[in-house]
Scaffold this motif. Structure first.
Motif, mmCIF file in Angstrom:
data_model
loop_
_atom_site.group_PDB
_atom_site.id
_atom_site.type_symbol
_atom_site.label_atom_id
_atom_site.label_comp_id
_atom_site.label_asym_id
_atom_site.label_seq_id
_atom_site.Cartn_x
_atom_site.Cartn_y
_atom_site.Cartn_z
ATOM 1 N N PRO A 128 0.822 -1.217 0.000
ATOM 2 C CA PRO A 128 0.000 0.000 0.000
ATOM 3 C C PRO A 128 0.851 1.261 0.000
ATOM 4 C CG PRO A 128 -0.016 -1.041 2.164
ATOM 5 C CD PRO A 128 0.802 -1.915 1.295
ATOM 6 N N THR A 129 0.245 2.349 -0.483
ATOM 7 C CA THR A 129 0.893 3.666 -0.474
ATOM 8 C C THR A 129 -0.074 4.678 0.139
ATOM 9 O OG1 THR A 129 2.289 3.266 -2.413
ATOM 10 C CG2 THR A 129 1.754 5.560 -1.908
ATOM 11 N N VAL A 130 0.453 5.482 1.034
ATOM 12 C CA VAL A 130 -0.351 6.560 1.631
ATOM 13 C C VAL A 130 0.374 7.881 1.415
ATOM 14 C CG1 VAL A 130 -1.258 7.552 3.774
ATOM 15 C CG2 VAL A 130 -1.472 5.096 3.356
ATOM 16 N N PHE A 131 -0.318 8.832 0.785
ATOM 17 C CA PHE A 131 0.201 10.182 0.595
ATOM 18 C C PHE A 131 -0.560 11.140 1.512
ATOM 19 C CE2 PHE A 131 1.085 8.777 -3.986
ATOM 20 C CZ PHE A 131 2.408 8.482 -3.721
ATOM 21 N N VAL A 132 0.156 12.114 2.055
ATOM 22 C CA VAL A 132 -0.457 13.133 2.908
ATOM 23 C C VAL A 132 -0.211 14.498 2.280
ATOM 24 C CG1 VAL A 132 -0.493 14.192 5.192
ATOM 25 C CG2 VAL A 132 -0.107 11.732 4.975
ATOM 26 N N TYR A 133 -1.288 15.253 2.071
ATOM 27 C CA TYR A 133 -1.205 16.571 1.440
ATOM 28 C C TYR A 133 -1.827 17.643 2.336
ATOM 29 C CZ TYR A 133 -0.166 14.410 -3.129
ATOM 30 O OH TYR A 133 0.396 13.718 -4.167
ATOM 31 N N ASN A 134 -1.318 18.848 2.181
ATOM 32 C CA ASN A 134 -1.930 20.020 2.797
ATOM 33 C C ASN A 134 -1.816 21.193 1.840
ATOM 34 O OD1 ASN A 134 -1.250 22.605 4.938
ATOM 35 N ND2 ASN A 134 -3.126 21.435 5.255
ATOM 36 N N GLY B 218 -2.341 21.327 -1.304
ATOM 37 C CA GLY B 218 -1.699 20.961 -2.561
ATOM 38 C C GLY B 218 -0.267 20.515 -2.456
ATOM 39 N N GLU B 219 0.338 20.598 -1.266
ATOM 40 C CA GLU B 219 1.734 20.194 -1.090
ATOM 41 C C GLU B 219 1.803 18.862 -0.343
ATOM 42 O OE1 GLU B 219 4.127 23.144 0.726
ATOM 43 O OE2 GLU B 219 3.594 24.729 -0.693
ATOM 44 N N MET B 220 2.685 17.971 -0.829
ATOM 45 C CA MET B 220 2.856 16.691 -0.162
ATOM 46 C C MET B 220 3.646 16.887 1.133
ATOM 47 S SD MET B 220 4.462 13.091 -1.561
ATOM 48 C CE MET B 220 3.212 12.922 -2.844
ATOM 49 N N LYS B 221 3.057 16.409 2.240
ATOM 50 C CA LYS B 221 3.684 16.557 3.549
ATOM 51 C C LYS B 221 4.213 15.238 4.102
ATOM 52 C CE LYS B 221 2.730 20.940 3.824
ATOM 53 N NZ LYS B 221 3.808 21.963 3.838
ATOM 54 N N GLY B 222 3.849 14.138 3.461
ATOM 55 C CA GLY B 222 4.327 12.847 3.923
ATOM 56 C C GLY B 222 3.956 11.761 2.935
ATOM 57 N N GLN B 223 4.740 10.675 2.908
ATOM 58 C CA GLN B 223 4.448 9.546 2.039
ATOM 59 C C GLN B 223 4.940 8.263 2.688
ATOM 60 O OE1 GLN B 223 6.423 9.899 -1.737
ATOM 61 N NE2 GLN B 223 8.329 10.643 -0.855
ATOM 62 N N PHE B 224 4.130 7.235 2.587
ATOM 63 C CA PHE B 224 4.460 5.911 3.125
ATOM 64 C C PHE B 224 4.249 4.911 1.989
ATOM 65 C CE2 PHE B 224 2.563 8.609 6.362
ATOM 66 C CZ PHE B 224 3.541 8.619 7.357
ATOM 67 N N ILE B 225 5.338 4.313 1.540
ATOM 68 C CA ILE B 225 5.290 3.488 0.328
ATOM 69 C C ILE B 225 5.801 2.085 0.618
ATOM 70 C CG2 ILE B 225 6.132 3.254 -2.045
ATOM 71 C CD1 ILE B 225 6.431 6.290 -2.141
ATOM 72 N N GLY B 226 4.958 1.103 0.348
ATOM 73 C CA GLY B 226 5.366 -0.293 0.451
ATOM 74 C C GLY B 226 5.027 -0.934 1.785
ATOM 75 N N PRO B 227 4.908 -2.264 1.795
ATOM 76 C CA PRO B 227 4.486 -2.989 3.009
ATOM 77 C C PRO B 227 5.462 -2.885 4.171
ATOM 78 C CG PRO B 227 5.202 -4.517 1.294
ATOM 79 C CD PRO B 227 5.121 -3.172 0.649
ATOM 80 N N LEU B 228 6.762 -2.801 3.891
ATOM 81 C CA LEU B 228 7.748 -2.752 4.973
ATOM 82 C C LEU B 228 7.603 -1.490 5.818
ATOM 83 C CD1 LEU B 228 10.960 -4.098 3.175
ATOM 84 C CD2 LEU B 228 9.395 -5.319 4.702
ATOM 85 N N VAL B 229 7.212 -0.387 5.189
ATOM 86 C CA VAL B 229 7.051 0.879 5.917
ATOM 87 C C VAL B 229 5.963 0.764 6.979
ATOM 88 C CG1 VAL B 229 6.365 3.292 5.654
ATOM 89 C CG2 VAL B 229 7.895 2.256 3.989
#
Length: 235
Positions: free
Chosen positions: A160-166, A168-179
């Motif tokens: 899974p991938t989770v992106f966090v925006y505020n 219009g700007e990306m404030k965080g990203q979590f990519i892949g199962p290991l994360v």
């Protein structure tokens, strides 16, 4: 004179011999107006915005400034409440919705977007956790989208991938199962990770993952074999 303001006439009125003294009509009207205005001043704080508009003609000039300030205060509270409780669930979007729902979400709005695919257990687990968090933090916009409909050719290994925006700007990203730590991921652990980006304001006092790690290390220490003093002497 039965209308004369004398002590004797007051006694007769109390006995019921004379009728009550008549009040001039002008004084009656003035008293009624004062009571009406006092009633309005006392109750306008309990009125809704709609009721304030309906009764606007009844307010005198002295009340107008206070009422206007109160109206603005109620309006600001209403807007803040609308924003605070604007969301509350995880909504599905497509690639066509991306710019509108994510990049142009609005001033001060935090967006958590989960890219997933059906049939991946960890994606299903994260969607379940996000549903809980969306209800707990209704001021944050939680979204989900099938990865390839949102980003063409997005590799499954990144899910899974989770992106966090505020704004219009990306404030965080979590990519892949290991994360995420695999299928052992707990809801409060995901809550803590999102709070670190600023997307939500958690009431957790410390990282739940740290507690698990501390317990694991304690368990390892307790299960490790201990050398006796004799072994030490022989060494």
């Amino acid at each position: 004179d039965p209308n004369a303001d004398t002590e004797w006439n007051d006694i007769l009125r109390k006995k019921g011999i004379l009728p009550p003294k008549e009040t001039p009509k002008d004084e009656d009207k003035e008293e009624e107006e004062q009571l009406r205005q006092l009633s309005v001043v006392k109750t306008y704080e309990d009125m809704t915005l709609g009721e304030l508009e309906e009764n606007e003609d009844e307010f005198n000039e002295e009340d107008e400034m206070a009422i206007e300030m109160y109206r603005q205060k109620r309006l600001a509270e209403w807007k803040a409440n609308q924003i605070k409780n604007a969301f509350g669930e995880v909504n599905e979007i497509s690639g066509q919705d991306y710019i509108k729902e994510v990049n142009k979400a609005g001033e001060g709005i935090w967006v958590v977007l989960h890219l997933y695919k059906q049939g991946i257990p960890l994606c299903t687990l994260i969607n379940q956790h996000l549903s809980v968090l969306a209800h707990k933090f209704p001021q944050t916009k939680f979204l989900k989208s099938i990865s390839t409909t949102c980003i063409p050719n997005y590799p499954d290994r990144n899910l899974p991938t989770v992106f966090v925006y505020n704004e219009g700007e990306m404030k965080g990203q979590f990519i892949g199962p290991l994360v995420f730590g695999g299928m052992n991921l707990k809801c409060d652990e995901l809550e803590w990770r999102l709070s670190e980006t600023g997307a939500i304001k958690t009431d957790l006092e410390e990282n739940p993952r740290k507690q698990i790690q501390d317990q694991l290390m304690t368990s390892i220490r307790c299960s490790a074999p201990k050398h006796s003093e004799e072994d030490s002497d022989e060494d």
